[in-house]
Scaffold this active site. Structure first.
Site, mmCIF file in Angstrom:
data_model
loop_
_atom_site.group_PDB
_atom_site.id
_atom_site.type_symbol
_atom_site.label_atom_id
_atom_site.label_comp_id
_atom_site.label_asym_id
_atom_site.label_seq_id
_atom_site.Cartn_x
_atom_site.Cartn_y
_atom_site.Cartn_z
ATOM 1 N N ARG A 132 49.416 6.196 -30.648
ATOM 2 C CA ARG A 132 49.164 7.592 -30.298
ATOM 3 C C ARG A 132 47.660 7.795 -30.195
ATOM 4 O O ARG A 132 46.960 7.837 -31.205
ATOM 5 C CB ARG A 132 49.766 8.526 -31.351
ATOM 6 C CG ARG A 132 51.279 8.495 -31.398
ATOM 7 C CD ARG A 132 51.859 8.946 -30.092
ATOM 8 N NE ARG A 132 53.231 9.389 -30.244
ATOM 9 C CZ ARG A 132 53.934 9.914 -29.267
ATOM 10 N NH1 ARG A 132 53.404 10.045 -28.065
ATOM 11 N NH2 ARG A 132 55.168 10.294 -29.465
ATOM 12 N N GLU A 179 65.991 11.577 -23.562
ATOM 13 C CA GLU A 179 64.940 10.899 -24.320
ATOM 14 C C GLU A 179 65.494 9.796 -25.219
ATOM 15 O O GLU A 179 64.888 8.738 -25.347
ATOM 16 C CB GLU A 179 64.119 11.906 -25.131
ATOM 17 C CG GLU A 179 63.181 12.736 -24.299
ATOM 18 C CD GLU A 179 62.071 11.939 -23.626
ATOM 19 O OE1 GLU A 179 61.721 10.821 -24.088
ATOM 20 O OE2 GLU A 179 61.534 12.423 -22.617
ATOM 21 N N ALA A 222 61.454 11.027 -29.207
ATOM 22 C CA ALA A 222 61.105 12.398 -28.820
ATOM 23 C C ALA A 222 60.506 12.396 -27.427
ATOM 24 O O ALA A 222 60.093 11.355 -26.920
ATOM 25 C CB ALA A 222 60.108 12.984 -29.818
ATOM 26 N N GLU A 247 54.708 3.959 -20.933
ATOM 27 C CA GLU A 247 55.247 4.068 -22.292
ATOM 28 C C GLU A 247 55.509 2.665 -22.853
ATOM 29 O O GLU A 247 56.223 1.874 -22.261
ATOM 30 C CB GLU A 247 56.554 4.873 -22.226
ATOM 31 C CG GLU A 247 57.071 5.373 -23.527
ATOM 32 C CD GLU A 247 58.218 6.356 -23.340
ATOM 33 O OE1 GLU A 247 58.331 7.256 -24.170
ATOM 34 O OE2 GLU A 247 59.006 6.228 -22.379
ATOM 35 N N GLU A 270 64.053 6.071 -24.488
ATOM 36 C CA GLU A 270 63.218 5.406 -25.487
ATOM 37 C C GLU A 270 63.942 4.320 -26.267
ATOM 38 O O GLU A 270 63.311 3.363 -26.708
ATOM 39 C CB GLU A 270 62.624 6.428 -26.458
ATOM 40 C CG GLU A 270 61.579 7.302 -25.812
ATOM 41 C CD GLU A 270 60.756 8.092 -26.805
ATOM 42 O OE1 GLU A 270 61.003 8.005 -28.033
ATOM 43 O OE2 GLU A 270 59.855 8.813 -26.353
#
Length: 184
Positions: free
Chosen positions: A66, A94, A78, A142, A98
Protein backbone atom coordinates in the site's frame (compact mmCIF):
# COMPACT_ATOMS: atom_id res chain seq x y z
CA UNK A 1 -32.69 13.09 18.49
CA UNK A 2 -32.10 16.37 16.69
CA UNK A 3 -28.49 17.50 16.31
CA UNK A 4 -29.02 20.39 13.87
CA UNK A 5 -27.27 22.75 16.27
CA UNK A 6 -23.99 21.02 15.33
CA UNK A 7 -24.41 21.36 11.53
CA UNK A 8 -21.95 23.28 9.38
CA UNK A 9 -23.83 24.62 6.34
CA UNK A 10 -21.68 25.03 3.22
CA UNK A 11 -21.18 28.61 2.03
CA UNK A 12 -18.96 27.77 -0.96
CA UNK A 13 -17.06 24.87 -2.50
CA UNK A 14 -13.83 24.93 -4.49
CA UNK A 15 -12.57 21.85 -6.35
CA UNK A 16 -8.80 21.60 -5.89
CA UNK A 17 -8.09 18.25 -7.56
CA UNK A 18 -9.92 15.54 -9.48
CA UNK A 19 -8.18 12.19 -9.86
CA UNK A 20 -9.03 8.70 -10.99
CA UNK A 21 -10.27 7.65 -7.55
CA UNK A 22 -10.67 10.76 -5.38
CA UNK A 23 -11.48 14.45 -5.63
CA UNK A 24 -10.34 17.11 -3.19
CA UNK A 25 -12.52 20.09 -2.29
CA UNK A 26 -12.15 23.01 0.10
CA UNK A 27 -15.50 24.03 1.53
CA UNK A 28 -16.17 27.22 3.41
CA UNK A 29 -18.72 26.50 6.14
CA UNK A 30 -20.63 28.40 8.78
CA UNK A 31 -19.90 27.08 12.26
CA UNK A 32 -22.55 26.74 14.98
CA UNK A 33 -21.24 29.95 16.54
CA UNK A 34 -21.82 31.88 13.27
CA UNK A 35 -18.16 32.17 12.30
CA UNK A 36 -16.76 30.72 9.08
CA UNK A 37 -14.09 28.05 8.64
CA UNK A 38 -12.70 25.91 5.85
CA UNK A 39 -12.91 22.14 5.57
CA UNK A 40 -10.68 20.09 3.26
CA UNK A 41 -12.79 17.20 2.00
CA UNK A 42 -11.77 14.13 0.03
CA UNK A 43 -14.66 12.73 -2.01
CA UNK A 44 -14.45 8.98 -2.67
CA UNK A 45 -17.00 6.81 -4.50
CA UNK A 46 -17.19 4.31 -1.64
CA UNK A 47 -15.97 0.77 -1.30
CA UNK A 48 -16.76 -2.72 -0.09
CA UNK A 49 -14.87 -5.18 2.07
CA UNK A 50 -15.52 -8.90 2.47
CA UNK A 51 -15.03 -11.09 5.53
CA UNK A 52 -14.86 -14.42 3.68
CA UNK A 53 -14.90 -17.48 5.94
CA UNK A 54 -14.15 -21.02 4.79
CA UNK A 55 -15.95 -24.16 5.91
CA UNK A 56 -13.00 -24.74 8.30
CA UNK A 57 -13.61 -21.30 9.89
CA UNK A 58 -10.57 -19.68 8.30
CA UNK A 59 -10.57 -16.14 6.97
CA UNK A 60 -9.43 -15.33 3.43
CA UNK A 61 -6.86 -12.52 3.43
CA UNK A 62 -4.70 -10.72 0.91
CA UNK A 63 -1.23 -9.31 1.38
CA UNK A 64 -0.39 -6.28 -0.74
CA UNK A 65 1.83 -3.23 -0.85
CA UNK A 66 0.00 0.00 0.00
CA UNK A 67 1.89 3.03 -1.30
CA UNK A 68 0.17 5.63 0.96
CA UNK A 69 1.47 3.65 3.96
CA UNK A 70 4.70 2.68 2.13
CA UNK A 71 4.44 -0.87 3.41
CA UNK A 72 2.85 -4.24 2.84
CA UNK A 73 -0.38 -4.91 4.74
CA UNK A 74 -2.57 -7.95 5.30
CA UNK A 75 -6.22 -7.15 4.63
CA UNK A 76 -9.58 -8.68 3.88
CA UNK A 77 -10.53 -8.46 0.18
CA UNK A 78 -11.91 -5.05 -0.71
CA UNK A 79 -12.39 -2.64 -3.55
CA UNK A 80 -13.89 0.55 -4.90
CA UNK A 81 -17.50 0.92 -6.00
CA UNK A 82 -18.01 1.74 -9.67
CA UNK A 83 -20.48 4.58 -10.43
CA UNK A 84 -24.02 3.39 -9.68
CA UNK A 85 -22.84 -0.07 -8.60
CA UNK A 86 -24.79 -1.89 -5.90
CA UNK A 87 -22.48 -2.58 -2.92
CA UNK A 88 -23.60 -6.22 -2.67
CA UNK A 89 -22.72 -6.82 -6.32
CA UNK A 90 -19.41 -5.02 -5.86
CA UNK A 91 -18.60 -7.29 -2.90
CA UNK A 92 -19.20 -10.37 -5.05
CA UNK A 93 -17.06 -8.92 -7.85
CA UNK A 94 -14.19 -7.95 -5.57
CA UNK A 95 -14.12 -11.31 -3.79
CA UNK A 96 -13.90 -13.08 -7.14
CA UNK A 97 -11.33 -10.71 -8.65
CA UNK A 98 -8.97 -10.62 -5.68
CA UNK A 99 -9.28 -14.18 -4.40
CA UNK A 100 -10.98 -16.32 -7.06
CA UNK A 101 -13.67 -17.30 -4.54
CA UNK A 102 -17.42 -17.14 -4.96
CA UNK A 103 -19.85 -17.50 -2.05
CA UNK A 104 -23.32 -19.00 -1.62
CA UNK A 105 -24.18 -16.99 1.49
CA UNK A 106 -23.90 -13.20 1.76
CA UNK A 107 -24.78 -10.91 4.63
CA UNK A 108 -24.31 -7.18 5.02
CA UNK A 109 -22.67 -6.59 8.40
CA UNK A 110 -22.16 -2.86 8.60
CA UNK A 111 -21.35 0.31 6.67
CA UNK A 112 -18.75 2.69 8.07
CA UNK A 113 -16.94 5.90 7.24
CA UNK A 114 -13.19 5.34 7.04
CA UNK A 115 -11.93 8.81 8.01
CA UNK A 116 -14.88 11.16 8.57
CA UNK A 117 -12.67 14.03 9.68
CA UNK A 118 -11.62 14.67 6.07
CA UNK A 119 -13.15 12.03 3.75
CA UNK A 120 -16.64 10.88 2.80
CA UNK A 121 -15.55 7.32 1.89
CA UNK A 122 -18.03 4.75 3.16
CA UNK A 123 -17.09 1.06 3.20
CA UNK A 124 -19.82 -1.58 3.17
CA UNK A 125 -18.70 -4.70 5.05
CA UNK A 126 -20.08 -8.09 3.99
CA UNK A 127 -19.80 -11.60 5.36
CA UNK A 128 -19.33 -14.33 2.73
CA UNK A 129 -19.71 -18.05 3.49
CA UNK A 130 -20.18 -21.22 1.50
CA UNK A 131 -17.05 -20.47 -0.50
CA UNK A 132 -16.02 -22.13 -3.76
CA UNK A 133 -12.47 -21.64 -5.05
CA UNK A 134 -11.91 -20.43 -8.60
CA UNK A 135 -9.39 -18.28 -10.51
CA UNK A 136 -8.24 -14.83 -9.42
CA UNK A 137 -9.02 -12.04 -11.89
CA UNK A 138 -6.64 -9.32 -10.71
CA UNK A 139 -6.59 -5.87 -12.32
CA UNK A 140 -3.51 -5.14 -14.46
CA UNK A 141 -2.02 -2.92 -11.73
CA UNK A 142 -2.94 -5.21 -8.82
CA UNK A 143 -0.39 -7.51 -7.20
CA UNK A 144 -1.20 -9.47 -4.07
CA UNK A 145 -0.63 -12.74 -2.26
CA UNK A 146 -3.65 -14.78 -1.21
CA UNK A 147 -3.64 -16.35 2.24
CA UNK A 148 -5.89 -17.99 4.83
CA UNK A 149 -5.74 -17.64 8.59
CA UNK A 150 -7.43 -19.32 11.50
CA UNK A 151 -8.45 -17.28 14.53
CA UNK A 152 -5.07 -17.68 16.28
CA UNK A 153 -3.15 -16.60 13.16
CA UNK A 154 -5.48 -13.63 12.65
CA UNK A 155 -4.84 -12.57 16.25
CA UNK A 156 -1.07 -12.88 15.67
CA UNK A 157 -1.32 -10.76 12.49
CA UNK A 158 -3.25 -8.11 14.46
CA UNK A 159 -0.78 -8.14 17.35
CA UNK A 160 2.25 -7.91 15.02
CA UNK A 161 0.79 -4.94 13.15
CA UNK A 162 0.71 -6.79 9.81
CA UNK A 163 -3.03 -6.13 9.93
CA UNK A 164 -3.25 -2.39 10.52
CA UNK A 165 -6.19 -1.13 8.47
CA UNK A 166 -9.50 -0.31 10.09
CA UNK A 167 -11.81 -2.31 7.80
CA UNK A 168 -9.90 -5.53 8.44
CA UNK A 169 -9.69 -4.88 12.16
CA UNK A 170 -13.43 -4.21 12.40
CA UNK A 171 -14.20 -7.38 10.41
CA UNK A 172 -11.89 -9.58 12.47
CA UNK A 173 -13.17 -8.22 15.78
CA UNK A 174 -16.73 -8.91 14.59
CA UNK A 175 -15.67 -12.50 13.71
CA UNK A 176 -14.02 -12.97 17.12
CA UNK A 177 -17.09 -11.63 18.92
CA UNK A 178 -19.46 -13.87 16.97
CA UNK A 179 -17.28 -16.91 17.57
CA UNK A 180 -17.11 -16.17 21.30
CA UNK A 181 -20.94 -15.90 21.42
CA UNK A 182 -21.28 -19.24 19.61
CA UNK A 183 -18.91 -20.95 22.07
CA UNK A 184 -21.03 -19.93 25.11
Amino acid sequence: MNHKHLAEPTVSTEKIFEGKIISLYVDTVTLPNGKQATREIVHHPGAVAVLALTEKDRVILVRQFRKPCDRTLVEIPAGKLEPGEDPAECAKRELLEETGYTAKEWRHLHSMYTSPGFADEKIHLYLAKGLTKGQQELDADEFLDLMEADMAEAERLLASGEIADAKTMVALYWWMKERAKAEK
